[in-house]
Design an enzyme around this catalytic site. Structure first.
Site: not given
Ligand SMILES: [Fe+2]
Ligand SMILES: [Fe+2]
Length: 267
Positions: A11, A43, A70-71, A178
């Site tokens: 990420d 992110n 999820n973002h 994540h």
């Molecule tokens: Fe992340």
């Molecule tokens: Fe995430």
């Protein structure tokens, strides 16, 4: 060429993460003879989302495919790009009707590579089952290629481990993302799937998983949800290099951690 070297980057968090990619991705690709770059970008914009401009910026640094998690919909301006650009993914097991796509297929030299983005359900949003989603996609993808790289974006170690065993011999690699913390359990499973529970984070390590320490500690104590800021210091890259053969089996997986000086425009 009998094998292909695929770099998966953990990420990318905020400007510090993007600066690492801008300044160092090409030297890493040379050092490890990388042919294909996949990065999780959920992110990359302000630590909690991705924008079309930042996605294009990351593509300009020679990332082939961007995965998310999820973002992804924290900034809805990304929806158009998810629908129009086949190289940015959202988890495949989001419910039917969600914009975008969960896998893509690219060609590099003689190799055809499928990249699949899935998301876990333990301590996360109640999406469709990632295991069943993989079964469905696998049937679709195997007619085109047997090199299948999975970004399994999930919180629970157990869910990622279970998925690794589930996909062993079908996926070429199952790489967790994540948690933003790289795990030291990289391995080749018995049927030839490279596995790691989490690739980690590319961003500021003087932080709480990329976010400013003070605001994070404050929110844990007081629950008043002050706005998180991306941290700045101790930029590091976390990634894994997976080497696959033409049969789609992994022959090696190597963890990569690089520490960098803060670049002048990034303090
Ligand atoms: Fe992340
Ligand atoms: Fe995430």
């Amino acid at each position: 060429m009998d094998t292909i070297n695929i770099l998966l980057i953990g990420d990318i968090v905020g400007r510090p993460g993007r600066t690492i990619i801008k300044d160092h991705l090409s030297e890493i690709c040379k050092e490890y003879s990388v042919h294909c770059v996949i990065a999780n970008c959920e992110n990359a914009a302000g630590g909690i989302s991705i924008t079309p401009e930042i996605a294009q910026e990351l593509f300009s640094y020679k990332i082939h495919v961007l995965t998310t998690g999820n973002h992804i919909f924290n900034n809805r301006t990304i929806i158009k790009l998810l629908e129009s650009n086949k190289y940015i993914l959202r988890p495949a097991n989001f419910p039917k009707g969600v914009p975008g796509k969960g896998y893509t297929i690219i060609k590099i030299n003689d190799f055809t590579i499928a990249i699949v983005n899935l998301i876990g359900r333990i301590n996360m949003e109640p999406v469709d089952c990632p295991f069943i989603a993989f079964n469905t996609l696998y049937d679709e993808i195997t007619s085109k290629t047997n090199i299948i790289i999975v970004d399994f974006h999930a919180e629970a170690t157990s869910e990622k481990k279970a998925f690794g065993w589930f996909a062993d011999g079908r996926a070429s690699a199952v790489c967790g993302t994540h948690t933003h913390v790289q795990t030291a359990d990289e391995t080749i499973l018995p049927n030839g799937t490279a596995y790691i529970t989490d690739v980690g984070m590319t961003g500021p390590f003087d932080s709480v998983i990329g976010m400013d320490k003070e605001s994070s500690i404050h929110n844990f104590i007081y629950h008043t949800r002050i706005k998180f800021k991306v941290a700045q210091n101790d930029p590091r890259l976390n990634a894994v290099l997976v080497t696959c053969n033409k049969q789609g089996r992994a022959v090696s997986i190597t963890r990569i951690i690089k520490s960098y000086e803060l670049s002048p425009g990034n303090s």
